[in-house]
Design a protein around this motif. Sequence first.
Motif, PDB file in Angstrom:
ATOM      1  N   ASN A   2      10.075  36.475  44.432  1.00  0.00           N
ATOM      2  CA  ASN A   2      10.913  36.345  45.633  1.00  0.00           C
ATOM      3  C   ASN A   2      10.980  34.913  46.166  1.00  0.00           C
ATOM      4  OD1 ASN A   2      11.396  39.072  45.371  1.00  0.00           O
ATOM      5  ND2 ASN A   2       9.890  39.695  46.895  1.00  0.00           N
ATOM      6  N   GLU A   3      10.266  34.597  47.255  1.00  0.00           N
ATOM      7  CA  GLU A   3      10.349  33.260  47.859  1.00  0.00           C
ATOM      8  C   GLU A   3       9.516  32.221  47.119  1.00  0.00           C
ATOM      9  OE1 GLU A   3       6.696  35.041  49.713  1.00  0.00           O
ATOM     10  OE2 GLU A   3       8.689  35.753  49.131  1.00  0.00           O
ATOM     11  N   ASP A  42      13.097  43.220  44.452  1.00  0.00           N
ATOM     12  CA  ASP A  42      12.401  41.956  44.191  1.00  0.00           C
ATOM     13  C   ASP A  42      13.098  41.195  43.071  1.00  0.00           C
ATOM     14  OD1 ASP A  42      10.382  42.461  46.038  1.00  0.00           O
ATOM     15  OD2 ASP A  42       8.935  43.170  44.544  1.00  0.00           O
ATOM     16  N   THR A  88      14.602  34.331  35.458  1.00  0.00           N
ATOM     17  CA  THR A  88      14.380  35.142  36.657  1.00  0.00           C
ATOM     18  C   THR A  88      14.976  36.520  36.417  1.00  0.00           C
ATOM     19  OG1 THR A  88      14.395  33.232  38.131  1.00  0.00           O
ATOM     20  CG2 THR A  88      14.770  35.377  39.128  1.00  0.00           C
ATOM     21  N   THR A 108      21.482  38.363  46.214  1.00  0.00           N
ATOM     22  CA  THR A 108      20.518  38.047  45.160  1.00  0.00           C
ATOM     23  C   THR A 108      21.198  38.010  43.800  1.00  0.00           C
ATOM     24  OG1 THR A 108      18.733  39.039  46.444  1.00  0.00           O
ATOM     25  CG2 THR A 108      18.356  38.752  44.088  1.00  0.00           C
ATOM     26  N   ASN A 131      17.656  27.840  45.694  1.00  0.00           N
ATOM     27  CA  ASN A 131      17.215  28.620  46.851  1.00  0.00           C
ATOM     28  C   ASN A 131      18.391  29.144  47.664  1.00  0.00           C
ATOM     29  OD1 ASN A 131      14.698  27.743  46.040  1.00  0.00           O
ATOM     30  ND2 ASN A 131      14.400  26.324  47.748  1.00  0.00           N
ATOM     31  N   SER A 176       6.454  27.691  47.416  1.00  0.00           N
ATOM     32  CA  SER A 176       7.345  28.688  47.997  1.00  0.00           C
ATOM     33  C   SER A 176       8.395  28.002  48.862  1.00  0.00           C
ATOM     34  CB  SER A 176       6.551  29.680  48.848  1.00  0.00           C
ATOM     35  OG  SER A 176       5.598  30.375  48.071  1.00  0.00           O
ATOM     36  N   LYS A 210      13.020  32.387  52.120  1.00  0.00           N
ATOM     37  CA  LYS A 210      14.150  33.024  51.434  1.00  0.00           C
ATOM     38  C   LYS A 210      13.976  32.930  49.916  1.00  0.00           C
ATOM     39  CE  LYS A 210      17.364  32.353  55.278  1.00  0.00           C
ATOM     40  NZ  LYS A 210      18.657  31.791  55.724  1.00  0.00           N
ATOM     41  N   TYR A 211      14.726  33.761  49.204  1.00  0.00           N
ATOM     42  CA  TYR A 211      14.564  33.887  47.753  1.00  0.00           C
ATOM     43  C   TYR A 211      14.866  32.580  47.007  1.00  0.00           C
ATOM     44  CZ  TYR A 211      14.011  39.019  47.486  1.00  0.00           C
ATOM     45  OH  TYR A 211      13.545  40.305  47.557  1.00  0.00           O
ATOM     46  N   SER A 212      14.199  32.451  45.848  1.00  0.00           N
ATOM     47  CA  SER A 212      14.418  31.319  44.943  1.00  0.00           C
ATOM     48  C   SER A 212      14.488  31.845  43.516  1.00  0.00           C
ATOM     49  CB  SER A 212      13.271  30.309  45.060  1.00  0.00           C
ATOM     50  OG  SER A 212      13.473  29.203  44.204  1.00  0.00           O
ATOM     51  N   ALA A 213      15.382  31.287  42.708  1.00  0.00           N
ATOM     52  CA  ALA A 213      15.527  31.685  41.309  1.00  0.00           C
ATOM     53  C   ALA A 213      15.452  30.460  40.406  1.00  0.00           C
ATOM     54  CB  ALA A 213      16.846  32.419  41.092  1.00  0.00           C
TER      55      ALA A 213
END
Length: 248
Positions: free
Chosen positions: A72-73, A89, A109, A119, A205, A221, A226-229
């Motif tokens: 996730n983050e 997730d 990812t 996402t 991000n 992180s 917030k999410y990162s890929a």
Amino acid sequence: MIVLKSAREIQAMHDSGKILAACHREIVKLIVPGVTTWEIEEFVEGFLKKHGAKPEQKGYKGYEYATCASINEEICHGFPRKTPLKNGDIVTIDMVVNYNGALSDSAWTYPVGKVSKETEHLLHVTKESLYKAIEVSVEGNRIGDIGHAIQSYVEAEGFSVVRDFIGHGIGNVIHEEPQVPHYGLPNKGPRLKEGMVFTIEPMVNVGTYKASRDANGWTASTADGKYSAQYEHTIAITKNGPLILTEQ
């Protein structure tokens, strides 16, 4: 100093990369709600051993695991753990494979179960930015062209590009020159030459590009949670264009 690789060395790294790519394709089948990244860690160890390879990052500067598993983050360098993944997730599995002394490096990812539209878009843009960068990785262009291709596309899609972690040369050690930022200006930096081998590994991000380091000294992180890929390939510059070494 940038070390140019011979055709023989590039082929050896390609052989390593094929094992890595095959491992990622098996991991796809494992990513479901309820699985743990520790189970994935154990699978990777066994898969590499079965194919006569070993996890190069295990023991690197004290790192204890065959994989980085960032949820996730977490941007990168997440530790494998025994906490089950949940529906919605995302998890980035990053590994460096050593096969007969030749290294390859790749991260994917993975969505876990059904993820949100935002996402899905994040994963699509991150992967697409990698391939846009590979397209401009040709003899005569410069390192800055790679970063510019990523940044201009990602930011136009409303996301941000991590600055603290970048791509790198690779050979018989994990990190070599050149450094490969995923942001920057075109026509800047070292010129690309036949025989150069390096990773391109954009970390993208949803929110701010800024990162914070966890107490374990490794895991980074997003500063806003917030999410990162991330998607990563190892590529070689050839007279016939870029060759992706971590793709079957």
